[in-house]
Design a protein around this motif. Structure first.
Motif, PDB file in Angstrom:
ATOM      1  N   ILE A  70       0.837  -1.202   0.000  1.00 26.74           N
ATOM      2  CA  ILE A  70       0.000   0.000   0.000  1.00 26.74           C
ATOM      3  C   ILE A  70       0.871   1.251   0.000  1.00 26.74           C
ATOM      4  N   ALA A  71       1.943   1.243   0.772  1.00 23.72           N
ATOM      5  CA  ALA A  71       2.842   2.393   0.835  1.00 23.72           C
ATOM      6  C   ALA A  71       3.440   2.706  -0.533  1.00 23.72           C
ATOM      7  N   LYS A  72       3.774   1.663  -1.271  1.00 20.34           N
ATOM      8  CA  LYS A  72       4.366   1.871  -2.595  1.00 20.34           C
ATOM      9  C   LYS A  72       3.362   2.453  -3.577  1.00 20.34           C
ATOM     10  N   SER A  73       2.118   2.019  -3.490  1.00 23.13           N
ATOM     11  CA  SER A  73       1.116   2.423  -4.475  1.00 23.13           C
ATOM     12  C   SER A  73       0.371   3.703  -4.107  1.00 23.13           C
ATOM     13  N   HIS A  74       0.193   3.954  -2.812  1.00 24.53           N
ATOM     14  CA  HIS A  74      -0.617   5.095  -2.396  1.00 24.53           C
ATOM     15  C   HIS A  74       0.089   6.047  -1.431  1.00 24.53           C
ATOM     16  N   GLY A  75       1.114   5.585  -0.763  1.00 22.45           N
ATOM     17  CA  GLY A  75       1.785   6.439   0.214  1.00 22.45           C
ATOM     18  C   GLY A  75       1.020   6.486   1.520  1.00 22.45           C
ATOM     19  N   GLY A  76       0.139   7.467   1.678  1.00 25.92           N
ATOM     20  CA  GLY A  76      -0.598   7.628   2.923  1.00 25.92           C
ATOM     21  C   GLY A  76      -1.959   6.960   2.916  1.00 25.92           C
ATOM     22  N   ILE A  77      -2.564   6.902   4.101  1.00 31.37           N
ATOM     23  CA  ILE A  77      -3.883   6.310   4.302  1.00 31.37           C
ATOM     24  C   ILE A  77      -4.757   7.325   5.028  1.00 31.37           C
ATOM     25  N   ASP A  78      -5.983   7.483   4.556  1.00 28.67           N
ATOM     26  CA  ASP A  78      -6.935   8.392   5.207  1.00 28.67           C
ATOM     27  C   ASP A  78      -7.939   7.650   6.082  1.00 28.67           C
ATOM     28  N   VAL A  79      -8.299   6.456   5.683  1.00 25.21           N
ATOM     29  CA  VAL A  79      -9.287   5.675   6.437  1.00 25.21           C
ATOM     30  C   VAL A  79      -8.864   4.213   6.455  1.00 25.21           C
ATOM     31  N   LEU A  80      -8.823   3.632   7.646  1.00 23.44           N
ATOM     32  CA  LEU A  80      -8.593   2.193   7.799  1.00 23.44           C
ATOM     33  C   LEU A  80      -9.820   1.597   8.465  1.00 23.44           C
ATOM     34  N   ILE A  81     -10.438   0.638   7.797  1.00 23.36           N
ATOM     35  CA  ILE A  81     -11.609  -0.037   8.366  1.00 23.36           C
ATOM     36  C   ILE A  81     -11.242  -1.481   8.650  1.00 23.36           C
ATOM     37  N   ASN A  82     -11.146  -1.821   9.932  1.00 22.78           N
ATOM     38  CA  ASN A  82     -10.853  -3.195  10.340  1.00 22.78           C
ATOM     39  C   ASN A  82     -12.163  -3.970  10.426  1.00 22.78           C
ATOM     40  N   ASN A  83     -12.477  -4.628   9.327  1.00 19.07           N
ATOM     41  CA  ASN A  83     -13.751  -5.330   9.198  1.00 19.07           C
ATOM     42  C   ASN A  83     -13.608  -6.848   9.228  1.00 19.07           C
ATOM     43  N   ALA A  84     -12.445  -7.375   8.859  1.00 19.31           N
ATOM     44  CA  ALA A  84     -12.263  -8.828   8.758  1.00 19.31           C
ATOM     45  C   ALA A  84     -12.582  -9.513  10.088  1.00 19.31           C
ATOM     46  N   ALA A  85     -13.354 -10.572  10.018  1.00 12.39           N
ATOM     47  CA  ALA A  85     -13.717 -11.299  11.234  1.00 12.39           C
ATOM     48  C   ALA A  85     -14.181 -12.699  10.867  1.00 12.39           C
ATOM     49  N   THR A  86     -14.110 -13.565  11.856  1.00 18.92           N
ATOM     50  CA  THR A  86     -14.610 -14.924  11.677  1.00 18.92           C
ATOM     51  C   THR A  86     -15.302 -15.369  12.946  1.00 18.92           C
ATOM     52  N   TYR A  87     -16.338 -16.177  12.796  1.00 19.48           N
ATOM     53  CA  TYR A  87     -16.990 -16.725  13.979  1.00 19.48           C
ATOM     54  C   TYR A  87     -17.694 -18.025  13.631  1.00 19.48           C
ATOM     55  N   GLU A  88     -17.756 -18.865  14.625  1.00 19.98           N
ATOM     56  CA  GLU A  88     -18.442 -20.148  14.507  1.00 19.98           C
ATOM     57  C   GLU A  88     -18.935 -20.528  15.898  1.00 19.98           C
ATOM     58  N   PRO A  89     -20.227 -20.781  16.045  1.00 16.61           N
ATOM     59  CA  PRO A  89     -20.741 -21.125  17.376  1.00 16.61           C
ATOM     60  C   PRO A  89     -20.062 -22.372  17.936  1.00 16.61           C
ATOM     61  N   CYS A  90     -19.643 -22.282  19.187  1.00 15.71           N
ATOM     62  CA  CYS A  90     -19.076 -23.438  19.874  1.00 15.71           C
ATOM     63  C   CYS A  90     -18.985 -23.110  21.359  1.00 15.71           C
ATOM     64  N   THR A  91     -19.078 -24.110  22.177  1.00 16.43           N
ATOM     65  CA  THR A  91     -18.827 -23.893  23.601  1.00 16.43           C
ATOM     66  C   THR A  91     -17.318 -23.927  23.837  1.00 16.43           C
ATOM     67  N   VAL A  92     -16.879 -23.358  24.931  1.00 18.75           N
ATOM     68  CA  VAL A  92     -15.452 -23.369  25.233  1.00 18.75           C
ATOM     69  C   VAL A  92     -14.960 -24.804  25.410  1.00 18.75           C
ATOM     70  N   ALA A  93     -15.759 -25.621  26.072  1.00 14.35           N
ATOM     71  CA  ALA A  93     -15.356 -27.006  26.327  1.00 14.35           C
ATOM     72  C   ALA A  93     -15.156 -27.790  25.039  1.00 14.35           C
ATOM     73  N   GLU A  94     -15.923 -27.453  24.007  1.00 12.62           N
ATOM     74  CA  GLU A  94     -15.864 -28.196  22.754  1.00 12.62           C
ATOM     75  C   GLU A  94     -15.003 -27.511  21.688  1.00 12.62           C
ATOM     76  N   ALA A  95     -14.518 -26.321  21.968  1.00  8.82           N
ATOM     77  CA  ALA A  95     -13.766 -25.562  20.974  1.00  8.82           C
ATOM     78  C   ALA A  95     -12.469 -26.255  20.597  1.00  8.82           C
ATOM     79  N   THR A  96     -12.184 -26.283  19.304  1.00 12.53           N
ATOM     80  CA  THR A  96     -10.917 -26.839  18.841  1.00 12.53           C
ATOM     81  C   THR A  96      -9.836 -25.766  18.935  1.00 12.53           C
TER      82      THR A  96
END
Length: 251
Positions: A70-96
């Protein structure tokens, strides 16, 4: 003059919708995604300036390489949106091991790594927007790992805002509810897991909200507005969510 906007998890869902919205108004969008072919395909469907970059936010090496590009192509950044996420229902006892590491690394460590790499590149008046979840304060079952990762992200956002205040950089948490988009496939959960999740949530009194979801197109305006705040304003945290069930009946 348009902004340089970096969106993680941009290959689908909210990330793709945000990328489209910012590109349509003339901003230069950098779309980050773990699978390069997927994020390239998404970028190719966007009307406007969109650049696809491979980035596994849970990997320090991958994040460092992505932001160097990104630095090479654009230099600076005006907005960073941290959207990436993952989730899967599980209990702690059963979590891998994989489930534990995936959710904590992607949802919490990932934004921290991206912020660390982005900070030296942030332009004056830049914004960091971290996407959290309504589940942080709701008694959803089988989501303890996901809830913990998002609660940690909210605490991180508050501390980071204090650190970056003198730089003139704003940090906002967007606590979001469920969203839907036309043609989107349902989560790839095992049928038994999905049934257990729904039944357990209903037992906790969440039956009335399980079907609530907002359209992605209704959500993106919140993010563009946050990116365009006047210099004398800040929004530390905001919650957005659906007003009615997916059926369209008043809720």
């Amino acid at each position: 003059m348009g902004k340089v906007v970096v969106v993680t998890g941009a290959g689908q869902g909210l990330g793709r919708a945000l990328s489209q919205a910012f590109a349509e108004r003339g901003d230069s969008v950098v779309m980050l995604g773990r699978t390069l072919s997927k994020v390239q395909e998404a970028a190719g469907q966007i009307d406007g300036a969109a650049m696809a970059v491979q980035c596994d936010v849970s990997s320090p090496e991958s994040v460092t390489a992505a932001f160097a590009e990104i630095a090479k192509s654009h230099g600076g950044i005006d907005v960073l949106i941290n959207n990436a996420a993952t989730y899967e229902p599980c209990t702690v006892a059963e979590a891998t091991d994989s489930q534990i590491y995936s959710m904590i690394n992607t949802n919490l460590i990932g934004p921290i790594l991206c912020c660390r790499s982005a900070i030296p590149m942030l332009n004056e008046g830049a914004s960091i927007i971290n996407v959290s979840s309504e589940s942080v304060e709701m008694p959803f079952a089988m989501l303890s790992l996901y809830q913990t990762s998002k609660a940690g992200l909210e605490r991180f956002s508050k501390s980071l805002a204090d650190e970056l205040e003198e730089m003139g950089v704003r940090v906002t948490t967007v606590r979001a509810g469920s969203m839907t988009e036309e043609g989107k496939a349902p989560p790839n959960w095992q049928p038994e897991t999905a049934m257990r999740f729904v039944e357990a949530c209903q037992k906790r009194g969440l039956a009335d909200v399980m079907g609530f979801a907002s359209e992605l197109s209704s959500v993106v305006g919140t993010f563009t507005a946050l990116a365009d705040l006047p210099s004398d304003l800040t929004v530390k945290a905001i919650s957005i969510g659906a007003r009615r069930p997916l059926s369209g009946n008043p809720g």
